[in-house]
Design an enzyme around this catalytic site. Sequence first.
Site, PDB file in Angstrom:
ATOM      1  N   LYS A  40       0.836  -1.197   0.000  1.00  0.00           N
ATOM      2  CA  LYS A  40       0.000   0.000   0.000  1.00  0.00           C
ATOM      3  C   LYS A  40       0.874   1.251   0.000  1.00  0.00           C
ATOM      4  O   LYS A  40       0.671   2.172  -0.767  1.00  0.00           O
ATOM      5  CB  LYS A  40      -0.913  -0.041   1.229  1.00  0.00           C
ATOM      6  CG  LYS A  40      -1.876   1.110   1.293  1.00  0.00           C
ATOM      7  CD  LYS A  40      -2.838   0.903   2.458  1.00  0.00           C
ATOM      8  CE  LYS A  40      -3.562   2.198   2.759  1.00  0.00           C
ATOM      9  NZ  LYS A  40      -4.402   2.088   3.941  1.00  0.00           N
ATOM     10  N   GLU A  69      10.975  -4.525   3.670  1.00  0.00           N
ATOM     11  CA  GLU A  69      11.035  -5.937   3.261  1.00  0.00           C
ATOM     12  C   GLU A  69      10.588  -6.095   1.818  1.00  0.00           C
ATOM     13  O   GLU A  69      11.257  -6.745   0.997  1.00  0.00           O
ATOM     14  CB  GLU A  69      10.115  -6.797   4.160  1.00  0.00           C
ATOM     15  CG  GLU A  69      10.547  -6.921   5.604  1.00  0.00           C
ATOM     16  CD  GLU A  69       9.991  -5.823   6.491  1.00  0.00           C
ATOM     17  OE1 GLU A  69       9.682  -4.720   5.977  1.00  0.00           O
ATOM     18  OE2 GLU A  69       9.871  -6.061   7.703  1.00  0.00           O
ATOM     19  N   GLY A 119      -4.430  -1.932   5.220  1.00  0.00           N
ATOM     20  CA  GLY A 119      -3.669  -3.065   4.688  1.00  0.00           C
ATOM     21  C   GLY A 119      -4.184  -4.408   5.170  1.00  0.00           C
ATOM     22  O   GLY A 119      -4.357  -5.350   4.393  1.00  0.00           O
ATOM     23  N   ARG A 120      -4.458  -4.501   6.471  1.00  0.00           N
ATOM     24  CA  ARG A 120      -4.834  -5.809   7.021  1.00  0.00           C
ATOM     25  C   ARG A 120      -6.275  -6.214   6.686  1.00  0.00           C
ATOM     26  O   ARG A 120      -6.724  -7.291   7.056  1.00  0.00           O
ATOM     27  CB  ARG A 120      -4.572  -5.866   8.529  1.00  0.00           C
ATOM     28  CG  ARG A 120      -5.175  -4.754   9.353  1.00  0.00           C
ATOM     29  CD  ARG A 120      -4.622  -4.774  10.783  1.00  0.00           C
ATOM     30  NE  ARG A 120      -5.083  -3.643  11.576  1.00  0.00           N
ATOM     31  CZ  ARG A 120      -4.479  -2.467  11.605  1.00  0.00           C
ATOM     32  NH1 ARG A 120      -3.418  -2.255  10.859  1.00  0.00           N
ATOM     33  NH2 ARG A 120      -4.933  -1.502  12.388  1.00  0.00           N
ATOM     34  N   GLU A 155      -2.917  -6.103  15.602  1.00  0.00           N
ATOM     35  CA  GLU A 155      -2.467  -4.811  15.085  1.00  0.00           C
ATOM     36  C   GLU A 155      -3.600  -3.784  15.230  1.00  0.00           C
ATOM     37  O   GLU A 155      -3.358  -2.592  15.345  1.00  0.00           O
ATOM     38  CB  GLU A 155      -2.033  -4.947  13.613  1.00  0.00           C
ATOM     39  CG  GLU A 155      -1.148  -3.809  13.147  1.00  0.00           C
ATOM     40  CD  GLU A 155      -0.439  -4.089  11.819  1.00  0.00           C
ATOM     41  OE1 GLU A 155       0.707  -4.558  11.825  1.00  0.00           O
ATOM     42  OE2 GLU A 155      -1.040  -3.832  10.773  1.00  0.00           O
ATOM     43  N   HIS A 170      -2.726 -32.538  19.595  1.00  0.00           N
ATOM     44  CA  HIS A 170      -1.497 -33.268  19.940  1.00  0.00           C
ATOM     45  C   HIS A 170      -0.362 -32.304  20.230  1.00  0.00           C
ATOM     46  O   HIS A 170       0.800 -32.704  20.264  1.00  0.00           O
ATOM     47  CB  HIS A 170      -1.125 -34.217  18.804  1.00  0.00           C
ATOM     48  CG  HIS A 170      -2.195 -35.227  18.567  1.00  0.00           C
ATOM     49  ND1 HIS A 170      -2.227 -36.448  19.214  1.00  0.00           N
ATOM     50  CD2 HIS A 170      -3.319 -35.181  17.801  1.00  0.00           C
ATOM     51  CE1 HIS A 170      -3.313 -37.122  18.832  1.00  0.00           C
ATOM     52  NE2 HIS A 170      -3.984 -36.364  17.978  1.00  0.00           N
ATOM     53  N   LYS A 192      10.980  -0.188  13.228  1.00  0.00           N
ATOM     54  CA  LYS A 192      11.393   0.035  11.831  1.00  0.00           C
ATOM     55  C   LYS A 192      12.391   1.190  11.781  1.00  0.00           C
ATOM     56  O   LYS A 192      13.407   1.114  11.091  1.00  0.00           O
ATOM     57  CB  LYS A 192      10.180   0.461  10.996  1.00  0.00           C
ATOM     58  CG  LYS A 192       9.217  -0.610  10.610  1.00  0.00           C
ATOM     59  CD  LYS A 192       8.251   0.000   9.566  1.00  0.00           C
ATOM     60  CE  LYS A 192       6.921  -0.689   9.534  1.00  0.00           C
ATOM     61  NZ  LYS A 192       5.929   0.008   8.714  1.00  0.00           N
TER      62      LYS A 192
HETATM   63  O1  F6P Z   1       3.312  -3.873   9.851  1.00  0.00           O
HETATM   64  C1  F6P Z   1       2.887  -2.603   9.515  1.00  0.00           C
HETATM   65  C2  F6P Z   1       2.202  -2.546   8.192  1.00  0.00           C
HETATM   66  O2  F6P Z   1       1.997  -1.207   7.889  1.00  0.00           O
HETATM   67  C3  F6P Z   1       0.888  -3.320   8.132  1.00  0.00           C
HETATM   68  O3  F6P Z   1      -0.166  -2.635   8.683  1.00  0.00           O
HETATM   69  C4  F6P Z   1       0.773  -3.571   6.680  1.00  0.00           C
HETATM   70  O4  F6P Z   1      -0.161  -4.570   6.407  1.00  0.00           O
HETATM   71  C5  F6P Z   1       2.192  -3.955   6.339  1.00  0.00           C
HETATM   72  O5  F6P Z   1       2.993  -3.122   7.154  1.00  0.00           O
HETATM   73  C6  F6P Z   1       2.580  -3.804   4.908  1.00  0.00           C
HETATM   74  O6  F6P Z   1       2.452  -2.492   4.469  1.00  0.00           O
HETATM   75  P1  F6P Z   1       2.480  -2.115   2.951  1.00  0.00           P
HETATM   76  O7  F6P Z   1       1.328  -2.771   2.286  1.00  0.00           O
HETATM   77  O8  F6P Z   1       2.400  -0.624   2.916  1.00  0.00           O
HETATM   78  O9  F6P Z   1       3.784  -2.606   2.390  1.00  0.00           O
END
Ligand code: F6P
Length: 538
Positions: free
Chosen positions: A209, A215, A269-270, A355, A386, A514
């Site tokens: 987003k 990452e 995002g979530r 979150e 188990h 971060k």
């Molecule tokens: O972990 C923080 C966060 O902003 C989440 O809320 C989100 O889903 C994720 O990082 C990925 O963010 P983006 O879609 O902006 O890469």
Amino acid sequence: MTLPKINPIKTKGWRDLKNHFNEIKSHTISHFFANDSNRFKKFSIKFGDLLLDYSKNRINDKTLEIFEKLAEEIKLDDAIESYFKGGKINETERRAVLHTAVRNQSNDKLIHDGIDIIEKIKTERERIFKFSNEIITGNYLGFSGKKISTIVNIGIGGSDLGPKMVTEALEFYRNHLNIKFISNIDGDHIHSLLQVLDPETTLFIIVSKSFKTQETLTNGETIKKWFIEKTNKDAVSKHFVAVSNNLDKTKDFGISSDKIFPMNDWVGGRFSLWSSAGITIALAIGQDNFQELLNGAQEVDFHFKTAKFNDNIPKILAMIGIWYTNFWNAETEAIVPYTEYLRSLPSYLQQSVMESNGKNVNREGEKINYQTSPIIWGASGTNSQHAFFQHIHQGTKLIPIDFIGFKNSLFKNDEHQKKLLANLIGQVDALMKGKNEGEVEKELVSKKINEDEIKFLTPYKVFDGNKPSNTIIFDKVTPENIGRLIAIYEHKIFVQGIVWNIFSYDQWGVELGKELADEILKKDNQNSSFSLENYLFS
Ligand code: F6P
């Protein structure tokens, strides 16, 4: 259309729940059943072919009455209206929360910042469907003229967990496309995947987003570099797709404009799997199944807005969760789906629940002095039986559980399904009923165990019981039912956030770590090599 700001612990409902807790704390669920032959009927909800059984909880009629009063006092229905109508309820980011709009199939207008967004949503959805149809049918060809056979979703958090969980859950409905997910910045994971990928037949989808996530961007760059080495720079435009709200950055990355699918800032995002962020799901299961997924969620949206309190699945589940978290001091909630298809549901819910509601400041900017989100964990049944069920049955902590089951197997393997469901029901029953000393002794006597041994063994074989659970049963795993299930949890999260008087749709708590990682990397760029010891032991 902002949210009400009401301190829950100052409400009459909260005080009543406290008193009520003292009244019923020594009563067991079995006792409630013994005194009310109508209990199951009263404390279960049928919604289409879905059944929620919440009768195995430490609640009675009065508990429900107070739940409802608390919901009224807290102005839950006003909050629901703001949520669906696009009020900027994510106040700390000044955003609306409209994941419900992206699955809305009606033609009713929804005005956001003066614009009807429904048309825009439809156009974006059509683009996703058109693009995925082209890939699925093989009309779309890669740079060397070959069909696409593998999709790699590059994203993290909400840009990974939802699409991954749903793609796994709906494996039965999948087409021939091979789907892979890359989320972690772990280079070993990327390189082991790259070893088996064919650049000529692979499509890479970067879902972010913000298009700023370390990452995702690092993984995207590494993969792009590998891809160019294997092919040529021009081929990137045919093999890289981006889903983002940051269109400039996607262009900077080199994504061609016809392969950029916008995300909107009013979808968190979530909660974004319903939107263009769900493109990997659309590719994996096709347009019709994706549509069914949306339909299922939309049905629950309608149910949530219109069903009266006692029949309202998200409201009831949310209040029961609050009851255990704030009055019975339960710290966690376990999610146990009895299907391997939903093996990633617990980790998906970890993000969406924790979150959202792992917050310690209220909607008026004050530190709060009551508990908010429980810790979410779990695994599929029967595997979990188990692994951690010993702890749930005989450990020292109270762990409410959600059991999720499906009446029918997709491959019509009735023998296995019968055993799977017998296990689910057996666990619900065992947790509630337990086994007392007398029963244990009787059992040991019947096995002709000697008296000393019986005396020694009995305390270890006693089950206290009275362990609460909800059971959600669907007919079978279908796109529609998965849509319904996810939407139920989304609205449960919303209700709990409203009652706890917190902002559920921001996530400032992920920022500090971060920032510090970035600082470390900046410093480290000035030095020539990275020394873990310098950081860990200084
Ligand atoms: O972990 C923080 C966060 O902003 C989440 O809320 C989100 O889903 C994720 O990082 C990925 O963010 P983006 O879609 O902006 O890469």
